[in-house]
Design a protein around this motif. Structure first.
Motif, PDB file in Angstrom:
ATOM      1  N   GLU A   7      -5.109  -4.261   3.600  1.00 47.76           N
ATOM      2  CA  GLU A   7      -4.585  -3.493   2.107  1.00 47.76           C
ATOM      3  C   GLU A   7      -5.117  -4.010   0.953  1.00 47.76           C
ATOM      4  O   GLU A   7      -4.800  -5.490   0.932  1.00 47.76           O
ATOM      5  CB  GLU A   7      -2.931  -3.656   2.297  1.00 47.76           C
ATOM      6  CG  GLU A   7      -2.283  -3.332   1.027  1.00 47.76           C
ATOM      7  CD  GLU A   7      -2.588  -1.970   0.472  1.00 47.76           C
ATOM      8  OE1 GLU A   7      -3.351  -1.431  -0.322  1.00 47.76           O
ATOM      9  OE2 GLU A   7      -1.740  -0.963   1.289  1.00 47.76           O
ATOM     10  N   ASP A  51      -4.512   0.146   5.838  1.00 46.03           N
ATOM     11  CA  ASP A  51      -4.566   0.896   4.747  1.00 46.03           C
ATOM     12  C   ASP A  51      -5.770   1.803   4.759  1.00 46.03           C
ATOM     13  O   ASP A  51      -6.837   1.722   5.446  1.00 46.03           O
ATOM     14  CB  ASP A  51      -4.837   0.159   3.200  1.00 46.03           C
ATOM     15  CG  ASP A  51      -4.734   1.039   1.801  1.00 46.03           C
ATOM     16  OD1 ASP A  51      -3.939   2.153   2.259  1.00 46.03           O
ATOM     17  OD2 ASP A  51      -5.362   0.570   0.912  1.00 46.03           O
ATOM     18  N   MET A  53      -7.142   3.661   1.981  1.00 48.94           N
ATOM     19  CA  MET A  53      -8.143   3.860   0.828  1.00 48.94           C
ATOM     20  C   MET A  53      -8.554   2.180   0.693  1.00 48.94           C
ATOM     21  O   MET A  53      -7.501   1.621   0.027  1.00 48.94           O
ATOM     22  CB  MET A  53      -7.529   4.466  -0.319  1.00 48.94           C
ATOM     23  CG  MET A  53      -7.062   5.931  -0.325  1.00 48.94           C
ATOM     24  SD  MET A  53      -8.663   6.911  -0.025  1.00 48.94           S
ATOM     25  CE  MET A  53      -9.223   6.876  -1.679  1.00 48.94           C
TER      26      MET A  53
HETATM   27 CA    CA Z   1      -5.720   1.035  -1.095  1.00 49.97          CA
END
Ligand code: CA
Length: 233
Positions: A7, A51, A53
């Motif tokens: 992340e 995550d 993105m």
């Molecule tokens: Ca992200």
């Protein structure tokens, strides 16, 4: 148990790590996709929270590479609420589950427990398309719920609800989490709708003579339990 947290938003990553630590899970945090892959190659992780993105290589690319390399750690994708297609794409690529951000710690931990149980064989994943819990099994390609040689087809929402119950058997799932999981963010997932679908599923469980039964915890949620045969569930 060791969990890899991937992340790039440091605050979220730190928050997740704190939750995991509190529950007694060891974890490592990385902030980029290529780094994630390097860590996953060590083979020391029981689970990866990934995550979508990310800077550079995104979460999908990480899954693609990991699956190509035969990395077997289960992956839970962390997706943004607006990205419905991301969930489908992620699952198609081989992610095991997804969580929509923002999520609460209870939901995160429930998903982690479910994944680790499958891994340890408590809920059995018969193959990539089929899971079983208690005396029932559920097929993702045909949407059939079976007990012995009896089976019944589920609708899409029934399937999503049943799968969620089976993956978390014996655990009370809160109504908000069920709504979020089954209906996503369209607002059809109100409590009445959940109750209606629970009743559809109960009829189908009875139809196939299953001992597995959906139990209502009043004003809280639902769980899948093994019926002792005394009640009507
Ligand atoms: Ca992200």
């Amino acid at each position: 148990m060791r969990i890899l947290v991937v992340e790039d938003e440091k605050e979220i990553a730190d928050g997740i790590q704190a939750i995991l630590k509190h529950e007694g899970y060891e974890s490592d945090v990385v902030y980029a996709g290529d780094e994630a892959l390097e860590y996953m190659r060590t083979g020391i992780y029981d689970l990866v929270l990934l995550d979508v993105m990310l800077p550079g290589m995104d979460g999908f690319e990480v899954i693609r590479h990991a699956k190509n390399e035969g990395i077997s750690a289960p992956i839970i994708l962390l997706t943004a609420k607006s990205m419905v297609d991301d969930k489908i794409k992620g699952l198609d690529l081989g992610a095991d589950d997804y969580l929509t951000k923002p999520f609460d710690s209870g939901e995160l931990l429930a998903r982690i427990r479910a994944r680790l149980r499958i891994k340890s064989g408590e809920t059995t994943r018969i193959n990539s398309n089929s899971i079983s819990a208690y005396d029932i099994s559920l097929d993702a390609s045909t949407y059939k719920l079976s007990h012995g040689d009896k089976s019944v087809k589920l609708s899409n929402k029934e399937y999503q609800f049943m799968e969620y119950l089976m993956l978390n058997k014996g655990i009370i799932l809160e109504r908000d989490n069920i709504a979020n999981r089954v209906w996503g963010f369209d607002d059809e997932g109100d409590y009445n709708n959940i109750a209606v679908y629970a009743s559809f599923l109960r009829k189908k469980l009875r139809f196939i003579d299953a001992k597995a039964a959906i139990v209502t915890k009043k004003d809280v949620g639902y769980s899948l339990e093994e019926n002792d045969g005394k009640g009507t569930a």
